[in-house]
Write a protein that holds these residues in place. Structure first.
Motif, PDB file in Angstrom:
ATOM      1  N   PHE A 184      38.965  41.535  34.692  1.00  0.00           N
ATOM      2  CA  PHE A 184      38.864  42.281  35.954  1.00  0.00           C
ATOM      3  C   PHE A 184      37.382  42.053  36.557  1.00  0.00           C
ATOM      4  O   PHE A 184      37.178  41.698  37.715  1.00  0.00           O
ATOM      5  CB  PHE A 184      39.331  43.531  35.939  1.00  0.00           C
ATOM      6  CG  PHE A 184      39.736  44.461  37.029  1.00  0.00           C
ATOM      7  CD1 PHE A 184      39.784  43.529  38.289  1.00  0.00           C
ATOM      8  CD2 PHE A 184      39.290  45.834  37.135  1.00  0.00           C
ATOM      9  CE1 PHE A 184      40.280  44.282  39.377  1.00  0.00           C
ATOM     10  CE2 PHE A 184      39.413  46.331  38.266  1.00  0.00           C
ATOM     11  CZ  PHE A 184      40.011  45.594  39.277  1.00  0.00           C
ATOM     12  N   ALA A 185      36.489  42.269  35.596  1.00  0.00           N
ATOM     13  CA  ALA A 185      35.109  42.129  36.017  1.00  0.00           C
ATOM     14  C   ALA A 185      34.918  40.802  36.475  1.00  0.00           C
ATOM     15  O   ALA A 185      34.207  40.530  37.748  1.00  0.00           O
ATOM     16  CB  ALA A 185      34.158  42.393  34.923  1.00  0.00           C
ATOM     17  N   GLY A 186      35.347  39.510  35.770  1.00  0.00           N
ATOM     18  CA  GLY A 186      34.965  38.463  36.113  1.00  0.00           C
ATOM     19  C   GLY A 186      35.739  37.950  37.505  1.00  0.00           C
ATOM     20  O   GLY A 186      34.949  37.430  38.519  1.00  0.00           O
ATOM     21  N   VAL A 187      36.946  38.490  37.937  1.00  0.00           N
ATOM     22  CA  VAL A 187      37.688  38.075  39.188  1.00  0.00           C
ATOM     23  C   VAL A 187      36.790  38.908  40.392  1.00  0.00           C
ATOM     24  O   VAL A 187      36.522  38.440  41.188  1.00  0.00           O
ATOM     25  CB  VAL A 187      39.123  38.709  39.021  1.00  0.00           C
ATOM     26  CG1 VAL A 187      39.649  38.220  40.346  1.00  0.00           C
ATOM     27  CG2 VAL A 187      39.667  37.476  37.846  1.00  0.00           C
ATOM     28  N   GLY A 188      36.553  40.153  40.163  1.00  0.00           N
ATOM     29  CA  GLY A 188      36.417  41.319  41.004  1.00  0.00           C
ATOM     30  C   GLY A 188      34.858  41.169  41.161  1.00  0.00           C
ATOM     31  O   GLY A 188      34.295  40.782  42.366  1.00  0.00           O
ATOM     32  N   ALA A 189      34.128  41.453  40.309  1.00  0.00           N
ATOM     33  CA  ALA A 189      32.626  41.732  40.162  1.00  0.00           C
ATOM     34  C   ALA A 189      31.835  40.451  40.380  1.00  0.00           C
ATOM     35  O   ALA A 189      30.669  40.412  40.855  1.00  0.00           O
ATOM     36  CB  ALA A 189      32.091  42.514  39.075  1.00  0.00           C
ATOM     37  N   GLY A 190      32.429  39.424  39.931  1.00  0.00           N
ATOM     38  CA  GLY A 190      31.980  38.136  40.160  1.00  0.00           C
ATOM     39  C   GLY A 190      32.480  37.268  41.319  1.00  0.00           C
ATOM     40  O   GLY A 190      32.556  35.930  41.081  1.00  0.00           O
ATOM     41  N   PHE A 191      33.211  37.750  42.143  1.00  0.00           N
ATOM     42  CA  PHE A 191      34.154  37.114  43.102  1.00  0.00           C
ATOM     43  C   PHE A 191      33.065  36.210  43.856  1.00  0.00           C
ATOM     44  O   PHE A 191      33.521  34.979  44.502  1.00  0.00           O
ATOM     45  CB  PHE A 191      34.559  38.133  44.137  1.00  0.00           C
ATOM     46  CG  PHE A 191      35.788  37.512  45.274  1.00  0.00           C
ATOM     47  CD1 PHE A 191      36.964  37.369  44.513  1.00  0.00           C
ATOM     48  CD2 PHE A 191      35.165  37.214  46.375  1.00  0.00           C
ATOM     49  CE1 PHE A 191      37.612  36.727  45.516  1.00  0.00           C
ATOM     50  CE2 PHE A 191      36.091  36.868  47.020  1.00  0.00           C
ATOM     51  CZ  PHE A 191      37.221  36.417  46.674  1.00  0.00           C
ATOM     52  N   SER A 192      32.009  36.441  44.316  1.00  0.00           N
ATOM     53  CA  SER A 192      31.198  35.489  45.080  1.00  0.00           C
ATOM     54  C   SER A 192      30.315  34.384  44.261  1.00  0.00           C
ATOM     55  O   SER A 192      29.836  33.353  44.856  1.00  0.00           O
ATOM     56  CB  SER A 192      29.885  36.412  45.764  1.00  0.00           C
ATOM     57  OG  SER A 192      30.287  36.950  46.523  1.00  0.00           O
ATOM     58  N   ALA A 193      30.384  34.669  43.049  1.00  0.00           N
ATOM     59  CA  ALA A 193      29.869  33.510  42.163  1.00  0.00           C
ATOM     60  C   ALA A 193      31.026  32.215  42.065  1.00  0.00           C
ATOM     61  O   ALA A 193      32.042  32.713  41.672  1.00  0.00           O
ATOM     62  CB  ALA A 193      29.390  33.978  40.829  1.00  0.00           C
ATOM     63  N   ASN A 194      30.506  31.096  41.982  1.00  0.00           N
ATOM     64  CA  ASN A 194      31.430  30.028  41.783  1.00  0.00           C
ATOM     65  C   ASN A 194      30.659  28.825  41.538  1.00  0.00           C
ATOM     66  O   ASN A 194      29.296  28.534  42.284  1.00  0.00           O
ATOM     67  CB  ASN A 194      32.379  29.904  42.601  1.00  0.00           C
ATOM     68  CG  ASN A 194      33.740  29.194  42.206  1.00  0.00           C
ATOM     69  OD1 ASN A 194      33.746  28.202  41.512  1.00  0.00           O
ATOM     70  ND2 ASN A 194      34.804  30.118  42.090  1.00  0.00           N
ATOM     71  N   LEU A 195      31.297  27.682  40.955  1.00  0.00           N
ATOM     72  CA  LEU A 195      30.441  26.345  40.873  1.00  0.00           C
ATOM     73  C   LEU A 195      30.860  25.598  41.903  1.00  0.00           C
ATOM     74  O   LEU A 195      30.102  24.642  42.031  1.00  0.00           O
ATOM     75  CB  LEU A 195      30.859  25.394  39.547  1.00  0.00           C
ATOM     76  CG  LEU A 195      30.315  26.434  38.092  1.00  0.00           C
ATOM     77  CD1 LEU A 195      31.126  25.790  36.898  1.00  0.00           C
ATOM     78  CD2 LEU A 195      28.886  26.609  38.179  1.00  0.00           C
ATOM     79  N   VAL A 196      31.813  25.547  42.595  1.00  0.00           N
ATOM     80  CA  VAL A 196      32.286  24.899  43.958  1.00  0.00           C
ATOM     81  C   VAL A 196      32.223  25.760  44.995  1.00  0.00           C
ATOM     82  O   VAL A 196      32.324  26.908  45.246  1.00  0.00           O
ATOM     83  CB  VAL A 196      33.507  24.176  43.557  1.00  0.00           C
ATOM     84  CG1 VAL A 196      33.533  23.237  42.404  1.00  0.00           C
ATOM     85  CG2 VAL A 196      34.691  25.310  43.139  1.00  0.00           C
TER      86      VAL A 196
END
Length: 510
Positions: free
Chosen positions: A173-185
């Motif tokens: 849940f933390a990866g999906v929600g709290a990290g929502f703006s981070a991505n490699l693409v």
């Protein structure tokens, strides 16, 4: 003073605070009842505020919005005429139920358990934790679907490994929600937010622009930060606090039989063929799942990611089930789907209440009023330089508790803060990046997150005693630590003069 003793005392204080939050939160009524109380509270607040003829001006449209009274004729009519549509049109409802039709079959035939035993279970403990957070972060490419897919699978993985399922669920849940703006693409969210920013920039400058790639460098670097922080919080704070899982479910491990291995192989073959077909319809520029302009972002592929995933799980579940004998005929498939829907009964009740509360909150314009008022307070202080950026980040994090939709909140805040900070020479893409850090960090602790009830329902599946206090105390460390470390990372990044995207630096005229 002994540093080690001092550290133990600090950790003890943190754990005691989280335990207190959980105890107080869990003394509240059943979550469904609580959302009814929330809805009634919004009704009362809207009536009180409307008495004073409070209005706010939407900074994006210039429209004057009054605080609408839920006890007015219009409000009463809205309550009764919108009740069914609030429920049936609540986006997570159809998304979750549809996903469970496919995942439920794969689960009921034993495919998911066998896959976990065969692959993930032999991996090092530390790798699993960080891999789950990483999967959650990258999962935002699937937009809201990631909230439905990642956390429950993460909980299942931890449970099967004999670790506390809540820890896995929290990491996902933390990866999906709290990290929502981070991505490699570059994702659809990049295009959406930059589009809103550009509309505002036009009112300030004829030359400045914001493109979907303007935050790419920093977003990509942020993946490592979020994964590292999310994994550390899970293993150093969450798991020690949860201890050993003592729920009603018993983790019984057995070796993968030859028949199960054959079923897994057949499921893999079917899954590979299906993915190949999807790739053939997506990769070529003239592919059936590309947009009319030949793009992938946006495209029917991304818009249809839920049905695509549903069919994937359904096909591999059937391949496994028929191989191992858990499916005797095609008629068994809808029966397993029905069993999956029975497991979702509590979730459906919860969603009915939550959907009414969120609809009332949006209808009254209270969320817009709070956002605009908060922005006016910050701008009135007259901060300049990095302090105003820090203040902007933390204001956004607080407002995100009241306005979950990132695009809706950005549409409110961009017209205020982009012109203000551009006058201080800040690049609008830099302002947007600061916004995205805050907008992501508190996604996992706001009850206005439409997927909050889903996570709560998953927790109750493992422990009936779980309540809102359990979920907030579980996710609060992620929000706080990710918000603080991500903000510091952002400041250090820019103090070093690194571009946040191709050619994008902190100041326009640097």
């Amino acid at each position: 003073m002994n540093p080690e003793v001092n550290q133990v005392e600090k950790k003890g204080v943190i754990l005691r605070v989280l335990d207190s939050i959980e105890r107080v939160g869990n003394k509240l009524p059943h979550p469904a009842v609580l959302f009814v109380i929330f809805a009634m509270s919004i009704m009362v607040v809207s009536w009180i505020v409307s008495v004073f003829d409070v209005t706010t001006v939407h900074p994006g449209t210039g429209e004057e919005l009054p605080i609408r009274n839920m006890f007015s004729k219009e409000g009463i009519q809205f309550i009764f005429t919108s009740m069914l549509s609030n429920f049936t049109e609540f986006q997570p409802l159809g998304l979750v139920l549809a996903m469970m039709l496919g995942i439920g079959v794969a689960d009921k035939v034993g495919l998911i358990e066998t896959f976990i035993k065969k692959t993930i279970i032999n991996a090092p403990k530390s790798v699993i934790t960080y891999a789950i957070v990483f999967a959650g972060v990258l999962g935002n490419l699937a937009a809201d679907a990631a909230f439905v897919i990642i956390p429950p699978l993460a909980a299942t993985i931890f449970y099967t490994l004999g670790r506390h399922p809540f820890a896995g669920l929290a990491a996902g849940f933390a990866g999906v929600g709290a990290g929502f703006s981070a991505n490699l693409v570059i994702s659809g969210n990049d295009a959406l937010l930059s589009g809103i920013a550009n509309e505002v920039v036009k009112t300030v400058s004829d030359t400045a622009t914001v493109t979907p790639v303007d935050n790419w460098f920093f977003n990509a670097a942020s993946v490592a930060l979020v994964v590292l922080v999310g994994g550390l919080v899970t293993e150093k704070i969450i798991e020690p606090r949860l201890g050993t899982y003592k729920g009603n479910k018993a983790s019984v491990m057995s070796e993968v039989s030859n028949l199960e291995a054959k079923g897994l192989r057949n499921a893999g073959i079917v899954g590979f063929l299906y993915i190949g077909m999807i790739v053939m319809m997506t990769v070529p520029k003239s592919g059936l799942l590309r947009s009319d302009e030949g793009t992938i972002i946006p495209s029917p592929f991304l818009d249809g990611i839920v049905p695509i995933t549903l069919i994937f799980f359904l096909l591999i579940g059937m391949a496994y089930g028929f191989t191992v004998g858990n499916l005797k005929s095609i008629s068994d498939v809808p029966n397993l789907m029905a069993e999956s829907m029975k497991d979702m009964a509590g979730f459906i009740v919860l969603i009915f209440a939550a959907s009414q509360f969120i609809a009332y909150f949006n209808w009254t314009n209270i969320g817009t009023w709070i956002a605009v008022s908060g922005a006016e307070i910050l701008t009135g202080i007259g901060l300049t330089g990095l302090p105003v950026i820090i203040g902007f980040i933390f204001l956004t994090a607080v407002l995100n508790l009241f306005i979950f939709s990132g695009s809706a909140q950005w549409a409110l805040m961009a017209p205020i803060f982009i012109p203000m900070l551009m006058l201080l020479d800040y690049h609008p893409a830099y302002v947007q990046m600061a916004y995205r850090i805050a907008d992501s960090s508190t996604n996992v602790i706001t009850p206005l997150n439409p997927y909050f009830p889903i996570i709560l329902a998953l927790m109750k599946d493992y422990d009936k005693r779980s309540g809102i206090g359990s979920l907030i105390s579980l996710m609060l460390p992620y929000s706080v630590v990710i918000l603080v470390t991500w903000t510091l990372f952002f400041l250090i990044w820019n103090l070093l003069g690194l571009p946040i995207g191709p050619g994008i630096e902190m100041f326009i005229n640097k």
